[in-house]
Enzyme design. Structure first.
Site, short mmCIF file in Angstrom:
data_model
loop_
_atom_site.label_atom_id
_atom_site.label_comp_id
_atom_site.label_asym_id
_atom_site.label_seq_id
_atom_site.Cartn_x
_atom_site.Cartn_y
_atom_site.Cartn_z
N ASP A 1 -29.04 7.26 -15.68
CA ASP A 1 -30.42 7.40 -16.16
C ASP A 1 -30.41 7.42 -17.69
O ASP A 1 -30.99 8.29 -18.33
CB ASP A 1 -31.04 8.68 -15.61
N ASN B 1 -32.32 10.88 -22.95
CA ASN B 1 -31.04 11.49 -22.57
C ASN B 1 -29.93 11.18 -23.56
O ASN B 1 -28.75 11.33 -23.25
CB ASN B 1 -30.64 11.02 -21.17
N ASP C 1 -27.74 15.26 -19.61
CA ASP C 1 -28.41 15.16 -18.31
C ASP C 1 -27.81 14.06 -17.43
O ASP C 1 -28.38 12.98 -17.27
CB ASP C 1 -29.91 14.94 -18.47
#
Length: 324
Positions: free
Chosen positions: A199, A204, A216
């Protein structure tokens, strides 16, 4: 029936943190997070922490532990990531009443500027370092990206919901099936998959000056390496697309060979995410945080817009922007 997170009061958060021998100096502050519940606090010695409470029944303990062990492996290899805190017996996943949680040292920083070549180079180098380690072994408990299977699962969740009228259901089904039939989506080779962040968008990636850290890893999966790169590229600007990707590649290759053949997977992966993201919102609607944050999901106009977006993505699958 109350959602499980409704029991996660500030007092319970404090008690959970204290149960592992860390002593908050004040009430924790909730951060923007929907899948899990993530809060920031200071301890009694002035240290800054983030505590993550995992969504019940989403991941197995083994899958969460595999994420933690991956982060520690990366940290030991000097890849800039934030690994979870471990107690005196080396445990990083903790439980308190019905909740599982982990503690992370807080990392403050800013997202990279994608119009800054030095930022793109540094970002590429970080991703190259990540993949130079992640390719050495495979996940055993984490998910593996499946283009056809993942889209089929998302389609079922959306069509079984109450959100679409009959006309929208028919149009949605047609466009999703068109995406699935595109040959480019079936070009994702399972044998080339590595452990990825999964992701990797700007939210992030946090930086100080020209040094960036990945945070994350909650969605880390087995996927093509390009999964960690495509979200950092502009959607509708072919010129910027090429320039920015070139800078990322240059930095990436300082640490690891770049998978040039996977550039053709960018649009299939974008289509996959578009379909999956909306299905995720639908499947989480019983969590009170989602109606508050995404009220437009309940509006008929959203679904017309989403279907048009998927139709436009079908055109990109037929003629990707990077070939323009």
């Amino acid at each position: 029936m109350p959602h499980p997170f409704s029991a996660l009061s500030p007092d319970m958060v404090m008690s959970a943190v204290e149960s592992v021998g860390v002593w908050p100096a004040g009430e924790p502050f909730a951060l923007n997070s929907y899948e899990n519940r993530v809060l920031m606090f200071r301890d009694d010695e002035g240290g800054r922490w983030v505590v993550k409470f995992y969504r019940p029944a989403r991941w197995t303990n083994e899958a969460i532990q595999e994420e933690h062990d991956f982060l520690q492996e990366l940290k030991d290899a000097q890849v800039p990531v934030v690994a979870p805190w471990r107690n005196d017996v080396n445990s990083s996943l903790h439980t308190f009443q019905q909740f599982r949680f982990a503690l992370f040292p807080q990392y403050a920083g800013q997202a990279p500027e994608l119009d800054n070549p030095s930022h793109l180079f540094a970002l590429g180098e970080v991703l190259g370092c990540l993949h130079s380690v992640s390719c050495k072994k495979a996940f055993q408990y984490r998910a593996r990206l499946s283009f056809e299977g993942g889209i089929a699962d998302a389609e079922e969740r959306v069509l079984s919901s109450r959100w679409l009228n009959k006309h929208q259901q028919r149009a949605y089904r047609q466009v999703v099936q068109k995406i699935v039939r595109q040959p480019s989506g079936h070009a994702i080779d399972q044998t080339t998959m590595i452990r990825t962040h999964g992701d990797c968008h700007l939210g992030n990636v946090l930086g100080r000056d020209e040094s960036f850290t990945l945070v994350d890893f909650d969605d880390c999966i087995m996927a093509p390496a390009i999964q960690d790169i495509w979200m950092l590229l502009p959607v509708n600007d072919p010129t910027s697309w090429r320039v920015q990707l070139s800078e990322i590649i240059e930095g990436y290759e300082e640490a690891h060979p770049f998978p040039h053949e996977q550039v053709a997977l960018i649009e299939p992966l974008r289509a996959y995410r578009l379909v999956r993201h909306t299905a995720w919102l639908v499947s989480r609607w019983n969590d009170p945080a989602f109606p508050r944050a995404f009220p437009w999901l309940a509006e008929s106009g959203y679904w017309d817009q989403h279907i048009r977006q998927l139709e436009q993505q079908c055109l990109q699958l037929e003629k990707p922007i990077w070939l323009a």
